[in-house]
Design an enzyme around this catalytic site. Structure first.
Site, PDB file in Angstrom:
ATOM      1  N   THR A 204       0.796  -1.225   0.203  1.00 42.37           N
ATOM      2  CA  THR A 204       0.064   0.255   0.069  1.00 42.37           C
ATOM      3  C   THR A 204       0.824   1.213  -0.161  1.00 42.37           C
ATOM      4  O   THR A 204       1.904   1.167   0.622  1.00 42.37           O
ATOM      5  CB  THR A 204      -0.838  -0.022   1.204  1.00 42.37           C
ATOM      6  OG1 THR A 204      -1.721  -1.137   1.336  1.00 42.37           O
ATOM      7  CG2 THR A 204      -2.042   1.103   0.985  1.00 42.37           C
ATOM      8  N   HIS A 257      -2.234  -5.109   7.793  1.00 41.72           N
ATOM      9  CA  HIS A 257      -3.206  -6.151   7.705  1.00 41.72           C
ATOM     10  C   HIS A 257      -4.553  -5.666   7.486  1.00 41.72           C
ATOM     11  O   HIS A 257      -5.337  -5.448   8.480  1.00 41.72           O
ATOM     12  CB  HIS A 257      -3.023  -7.186   8.794  1.00 41.72           C
ATOM     13  CG  HIS A 257      -3.633  -8.596   8.450  1.00 41.72           C
ATOM     14  ND1 HIS A 257      -3.492  -9.464   9.195  1.00 41.72           N
ATOM     15  CD2 HIS A 257      -4.463  -8.764   7.482  1.00 41.72           C
ATOM     16  CE1 HIS A 257      -4.264 -10.617   8.634  1.00 41.72           C
ATOM     17  NE2 HIS A 257      -4.763 -10.279   7.729  1.00 41.72           N
TER      18      HIS A 257
END
Length: 348
Positions: A204, A257
């Site tokens: 990300t 996560h």
């Protein structure tokens, strides 16, 4: 299309787009923070040349975004500028360099939010949009919706004349090798719980800014989790989980996560703790990342910025690719716990 100024995003050869016209302001304080993902990062796994390449790319992205802010452009323009540089770098899990799904493709997610109006846009599971963060911006400004997914999002992107590409553009050898390793692990493990403990999920990119008009903006873009299946969507396109911005508190972009960030609505929780519990940005961000998320089993980090230009970048993993330029022009870049580079912004 709303009236606007044209901002050229030379990186990734995107077409010119329009962003809202910035209102005059005497406020010259601007600030920016970016991240390129958090996870199990070890100095032993990276050569000096690789480390230098990450630091250089992070510096380019944060500097280019900061220049947009100094020019008085809206915060969205700076967020998009910084994120597009990382989307087009094979170093990060977004755009080129995105991880592979179980079926050997790339499914990309992105979101953006403006703290002034609490307006937001997101796309999820897209395969042929060159810049997912730009698509998310167009959803925010040119549609009545907040999130579009898969084929529908791509149809909307074509309608908006965004650049469309073949999914193979996002291929990289190291991500392909990571997919093979992940599949091997999945075959050898006996439970989903064991698989969730792997570090292939991390990635990300994101950016948060305070612009000259005093507005906070946050954006996030990702390729998701290696070997993901069944159209899995993480936190990055979820407003309140991976991205949130509110001028009365802060702007946040998350990495880690995703399932835990969704369950604990991490981005909006940080903002809410500032707004209602009157916590400082530093205390709110650190509390959520270290005292709420980690005990629950969630790993990762966030970048956050408040209306005063204060920056927080906590993470509970061994590393997080990150960079910031504060309201005084101080540049800070890091990969592991310690800061790798401190300098002062120079326009040259």
């Amino acid at each position: 299309m709303k009236n606007g100024i044209r901002v050229l995003f030379a990186v990734c050869l995107l077409t010119v787009t329009q962003l809202p016209q910035a209102a005059p302001s005497d406020n010259s304080s601007v600030a920016i923070a970016i991240h390129g993902g958090a996870g199990t990062l070890s100095p032993d796994d990276m050569t000096d040349a690789q480390r230098a390449e990450y630091i250089s790319t992070l510096q380019t992205a944060v500097t280019e975004g900061y220049k947009v802010l100094l020019a008085g452009e809206p915060g969205e323009a700076a967020v998009i500028r910084a994120i597009q540089i990382m989307e087009m770098s094979p170093l990060f899990n977004a755009g080129i360099g995105a991880v592979y799904t179980f079926d050997g493709e790339h499914e990309l997610d992105a979101s953006i939010m403006n703290g002034r109006e609490l307006n937001a846009g997101a796309v999820s599971g897209v395969k042929t949009i060159k810049s997912p963060i730009m698509a998310a911006y167009r959803v925010m400004t040119e549609s009545p919706h907040v999130m579009l997914s898969a084929e529908g999002a791509e149809a909307f992107a074509r309608q908006q004349a965004l650049e469309m590409v073949d999914n193979t553009l996002f291929n990289t050898q190291r991500r392909y090798e990571a997919l093979q390793k992940a599949k091997a692990r999945m075959q050898s493990e006996t439970s989903a719980v064991e698989w969730r403990q792997g570090n292939e999920r991390f990635g990300t990119v994101g950016a948060v800014v305070l612009d000259k008009q005093g507005n906070l903006v946050a954006g996030t873009s990702t390729g998701g989790m290696t070997a993901k299946r069944f159209g899995r969507i993480g936190d990055s396109p979820i407003i309140g989980a991976g991205t949130y911005a509110d001028n009365t508190s802060c702007a946040v972009s998350a990495t880690g996560h995703g399932e835990y960030f969704i369950r604990y609505h991490v981005a909006s929780d940080i903002c809410a703790r500032m707004k209602y519990a009157k916590m400082s940005l530093h205390d709110a961000a650190n509390t959520v990342i270290h005292d709420v998320l980690l005990p629950a089993g969630g790993t990762g980090g966030v970048i956050a910025i408040d209306a005063g230009g204060n920056v927080a970048m906590p993470f509970n993993t061994s590393g997080m690719y990150r960079a910031s330029i504060d309201k005084h022009g101080n540049v800070s870049i890091g990969i592991y716990k310690e800061i790798a580079l401190k300098t002062t912004f120079s326009a040259n």
